[in-house]
Structure formats: C-alpha cells, structure tokens
Scaffold this motif. Structure first.
Motif, PDB file in Angstrom:
ATOM      1  N   PRO A   1     -28.721  31.074 -30.711  1.00  0.00           N
ATOM      2  CA  PRO A   1     -28.009  31.784 -31.780  1.00  0.00           C
ATOM      3  C   PRO A   1     -26.665  31.134 -32.061  1.00  0.00           C
ATOM      4  CG  PRO A   1     -28.979  33.330 -30.227  1.00  0.00           C
ATOM      5  CD  PRO A   1     -29.164  31.959 -29.628  1.00  0.00           C
ATOM      6  N   ARG A   2     -26.339  31.017 -33.335  1.00  0.00           N
ATOM      7  CA  ARG A   2     -25.109  30.333 -33.718  1.00  0.00           C
ATOM      8  C   ARG A   2     -23.878  31.182 -33.396  1.00  0.00           C
ATOM      9  NH1 ARG A   2     -25.399  25.793 -36.852  1.00  0.00           N
ATOM     10  NH2 ARG A   2     -27.389  25.278 -37.791  1.00  0.00           N
ATOM     11  N   THR A   3     -23.067  30.664 -32.499  1.00  0.00           N
ATOM     12  CA  THR A   3     -21.744  31.228 -32.240  1.00  0.00           C
ATOM     13  C   THR A   3     -20.754  30.081 -32.363  1.00  0.00           C
ATOM     14  OG1 THR A   3     -22.003  30.871 -29.851  1.00  0.00           O
ATOM     15  CG2 THR A   3     -22.585  33.049 -30.712  1.00  0.00           C
ATOM     16  N   LEU A   4     -19.641  30.323 -33.019  1.00  0.00           N
ATOM     17  CA  LEU A   4     -18.665  29.262 -33.257  1.00  0.00           C
ATOM     18  C   LEU A   4     -17.936  28.954 -31.954  1.00  0.00           C
ATOM     19  CD1 LEU A   4     -17.400  27.435 -35.430  1.00  0.00           C
ATOM     20  CD2 LEU A   4     -15.678  29.208 -35.783  1.00  0.00           C
ATOM     21  N   ARG A   5     -18.212  27.775 -31.411  1.00  0.00           N
ATOM     22  CA  ARG A   5     -17.619  27.381 -30.138  1.00  0.00           C
ATOM     23  C   ARG A   5     -16.995  25.993 -30.251  1.00  0.00           C
ATOM     24  NH1 ARG A   5     -21.748  27.250 -25.620  1.00  0.00           N
ATOM     25  NH2 ARG A   5     -23.054  26.382 -27.277  1.00  0.00           N
ATOM     26  N   TYR A   6     -15.962  25.788 -29.454  1.00  0.00           N
ATOM     27  CA  TYR A   6     -15.270  24.498 -29.404  1.00  0.00           C
ATOM     28  C   TYR A   6     -15.014  24.123 -27.947  1.00  0.00           C
ATOM     29  CZ  TYR A   6     -14.269  24.590 -34.427  1.00  0.00           C
ATOM     30  OH  TYR A   6     -14.388  24.590 -35.802  1.00  0.00           O
TER      31      TYR A   6
ATOM     32  N   HIS B   1     -15.801  20.751 -32.004  1.00  0.00           N
ATOM     33  CA  HIS B   1     -16.848  21.723 -32.298  1.00  0.00           C
ATOM     34  C   HIS B   1     -18.109  21.455 -31.471  1.00  0.00           C
ATOM     35  CE1 HIS B   1     -20.252  23.247 -34.970  1.00  0.00           C
ATOM     36  NE2 HIS B   1     -19.607  24.319 -34.581  1.00  0.00           N
ATOM     37  N   VAL B   2     -18.681  22.530 -30.915  1.00  0.00           N
ATOM     38  CA  VAL B   2     -19.914  22.443 -30.135  1.00  0.00           C
ATOM     39  C   VAL B   2     -21.111  22.604 -31.069  1.00  0.00           C
ATOM     40  CG1 VAL B   2     -21.289  23.503 -28.304  1.00  0.00           C
ATOM     41  CG2 VAL B   2     -18.806  23.322 -28.048  1.00  0.00           C
TER      42      VAL B   2
ATOM     43  N   THR C   1     -15.393  25.329 -22.833  1.00  0.00           N
ATOM     44  CA  THR C   1     -15.806  25.797 -24.145  1.00  0.00           C
ATOM     45  C   THR C   1     -15.195  27.169 -24.394  1.00  0.00           C
ATOM     46  OG1 THR C   1     -17.842  26.758 -23.233  1.00  0.00           O
ATOM     47  CG2 THR C   1     -17.965  24.512 -24.112  1.00  0.00           C
ATOM     48  N   VAL C   2     -14.728  27.376 -25.619  1.00  0.00           N
ATOM     49  CA  VAL C   2     -14.164  28.651 -26.017  1.00  0.00           C
ATOM     50  C   VAL C   2     -14.899  29.135 -27.256  1.00  0.00           C
ATOM     51  CG1 VAL C   2     -11.887  28.224 -25.022  1.00  0.00           C
ATOM     52  CG2 VAL C   2     -12.340  27.530 -27.381  1.00  0.00           C
ATOM     53  N   THR C   3     -15.085  30.448 -27.352  1.00  0.00           N
ATOM     54  CA  THR C   3     -15.782  31.060 -28.481  1.00  0.00           C
ATOM     55  C   THR C   3     -14.782  31.675 -29.434  1.00  0.00           C
ATOM     56  OG1 THR C   3     -17.722  31.539 -27.104  1.00  0.00           O
ATOM     57  CG2 THR C   3     -17.494  32.790 -29.155  1.00  0.00           C
TER      58      THR C   3
ATOM     59  N   GLN D   1      -3.894  30.675 -36.771  1.00  0.00           N
ATOM     60  CA  GLN D   1      -3.766  31.073 -35.384  1.00  0.00           C
ATOM     61  C   GLN D   1      -4.963  31.927 -35.014  1.00  0.00           C
ATOM     62  OE1 GLN D   1      -0.007  32.688 -34.150  1.00  0.00           O
ATOM     63  NE2 GLN D   1       1.201  31.119 -35.180  1.00  0.00           N
ATOM     64  N   LEU D   2      -5.418  31.796 -33.784  1.00  0.00           N
ATOM     65  CA  LEU D   2      -6.592  32.534 -33.345  1.00  0.00           C
ATOM     66  C   LEU D   2      -6.529  32.759 -31.852  1.00  0.00           C
ATOM     67  CD1 LEU D   2      -9.482  30.167 -32.588  1.00  0.00           C
ATOM     68  CD2 LEU D   2      -7.526  29.274 -33.830  1.00  0.00           C
ATOM     69  N   THR D   3      -7.337  33.689 -31.400  1.00  0.00           N
ATOM     70  CA  THR D   3      -7.508  33.935 -29.975  1.00  0.00           C
ATOM     71  C   THR D   3      -8.949  33.633 -29.620  1.00  0.00           C
ATOM     72  OG1 THR D   3      -5.807  35.654 -29.945  1.00  0.00           O
ATOM     73  CG2 THR D   3      -7.361  35.619 -28.108  1.00  0.00           C
ATOM     74  N   ALA D   4      -9.149  32.676 -28.731  1.00  0.00           N
ATOM     75  CA  ALA D   4     -10.481  32.268 -28.316  1.00  0.00           C
ATOM     76  C   ALA D   4     -10.601  32.442 -26.813  1.00  0.00           C
ATOM     77  CB  ALA D   4     -10.738  30.812 -28.714  1.00  0.00           C
ATOM     78  N   ASP D   5     -11.441  33.394 -26.388  1.00  0.00           N
ATOM     79  CA  ASP D   5     -11.633  33.678 -24.962  1.00  0.00           C
ATOM     80  C   ASP D   5     -10.309  33.894 -24.245  1.00  0.00           C
ATOM     81  OD1 ASP D   5     -14.323  33.471 -25.388  1.00  0.00           O
ATOM     82  OD2 ASP D   5     -14.517  31.463 -24.559  1.00  0.00           O
TER      83      ASP D   5
END
Length: 210
Positions: free
Chosen positions: A115-120, A132-133, A165-167, A184-188
């Motif tokens: 399933p597609r989840t935006l991860r880096y 990008h993953v 990896t962070v989502t 700006q964002l919060t990833a994990d």
C-alpha cells in the motif's frame, strides 16, 4: 534495510554534500537497477568538491558509472564514473572522470508492491537529506535538502543522523503529495523543514516490474 546482492548494477548516482559526500542510486523498476541505495563515498579528485562549493548545496550533480556491475556495496568497493553538472544523458555538463570509493553503505532497499504510504529515507551529516522511498510503478524519485524545524543544522558538527525511513502522514504517495521546498512537517516524531529540491525524476519510473 536489505542486504546487497551480486546482481545489483549501478544505473546512475546523485552526488550530495561537500565535506561528507553521499551517492544516491538513481533506480529503475527493471532488474538489475531495481534497488535504492544511499552510500557515503569519497572521490579521487577535487573536481566535484570545487564545483559543489561554487554552485551550492542544492545544485544537481550526477555520476554515470563506467563499471555497471558492482559485486557488493561494502566499504572499499570502487568504480570509475563520468561526473556531470546536472543530469547525465540529458542536459548535464560533463566534468571529467572520477573514481568513486564506497566508505559506508548507509541504506539499501528494494521497491515492494505494498500500500502506498509517503515515505522518505532521512540521512545526513553536515546537511540533512530526504530521499523518496519507491513502492511500485508509476512512481517518482526525489531528493530534497532539509533541516530540523526551527533550528539551523550545525554545519561541521560531524554528528551523523543514522539513516532511517520516516512516514509523512496524510499525504498521497504521488507527485501531488511529494515534499516541497519551504514546507514544515512532522514525520515519525521528527519536525523537519524542507529547504530545496535537488532531484526529481518520473520518466525512469513510469513502468516496469518489481
């Protein structure tokens, strides 16, 4: 993290950093180029470092390895490559030949039909980067520079951020949801500010199989 295998072949590399240099593999969905990798490397000439200082952190530099097959991605592996300012094979300006030596395998992974989840992949030393993953075609390859939100990354501190990896929550894993400069964002749990987009590719990842 996925262990390297003898079937891996380098398609091309995006070069990042000045004092600490990283090489990010430019994958496709066709074997043997169907893997992602972040490598800490050294180059045998000052051509890249001099050009990087001239054009800045977010300028695109790529390398096209002359030896495609690499038996492993372990420290000490070396391959000759052609260095370019810009994207090789398109509008890139050739800067000559360099020898690239792997100092550390920071990250290796393979696309998966999930399933597609935006991860880096988050990594860096003097500068933070997000790569990008990939999941499945069609997809996009992207590398951006970043910093911890509200802070200036301490240049020259020597402290390396372990690759992980962070989502990115509540974002589609496609071009419309990709990270963009200035946001700006919060990833994990990590608060990040995106600074600049170094590389974006869709044509190489429009089709294929994993």
């Amino acid at each position: 993290m996925v262990s390297p295998s003898p079937e891996l072949a380098l398609h091309g590399l995006v070069l990042l950093g000045t004092d600490t240099v990283y090489a990010v593999h430019m994958p496709t969905f066709t074997a043997p180029h169907d893997f992602q990798a972040v490598l800490r490397v050294t180059l045998d000439t000052d051509t890249y470092r001099t050009a990087r200082k001239r054009y800045g952190t977010s300028a695109l530099f790529t390398a096209r390895p002359r030896t495609l097959l690499l038996k492993d991605l372990q420290p000490g592996a070396t391959c000759p490559a052609d260095l370019y300012f810009g994207r090789f094979g398109r509008d890139g300006e050739p800067l000559g030949e360099v020898s690239i030596t792997i100092e550390e395998t920071v990250y290796v992974g393979h696309p998966a039909a999930e399933p597609r989840t935006l991860r880096y992949v988050l990594f860096g030393r003097e500068q933070l980067y997000l790569s990008h993953v990939l999941t499945r075609p069609p997809d996009f390859d992207q590398v951006v520079t970043a910093q911890l939100a509200g802070e200036w990354w301490a240049s020259g501190s020597g402290a390396e951020t372990p690759a992980r990896t962070v989502t990115v929550p509540d974002r589609p894993d496609d071009l419309t949801g990709r990270l963009r400069p200035g946001e700006q964002l919060t990833a994990d749990g990590t608060q990040l500010q995106v600074l600049a987009e170094v590389y974006l590719e869709t044509a190489d990842l429009a089709a294929g199989g994993v």
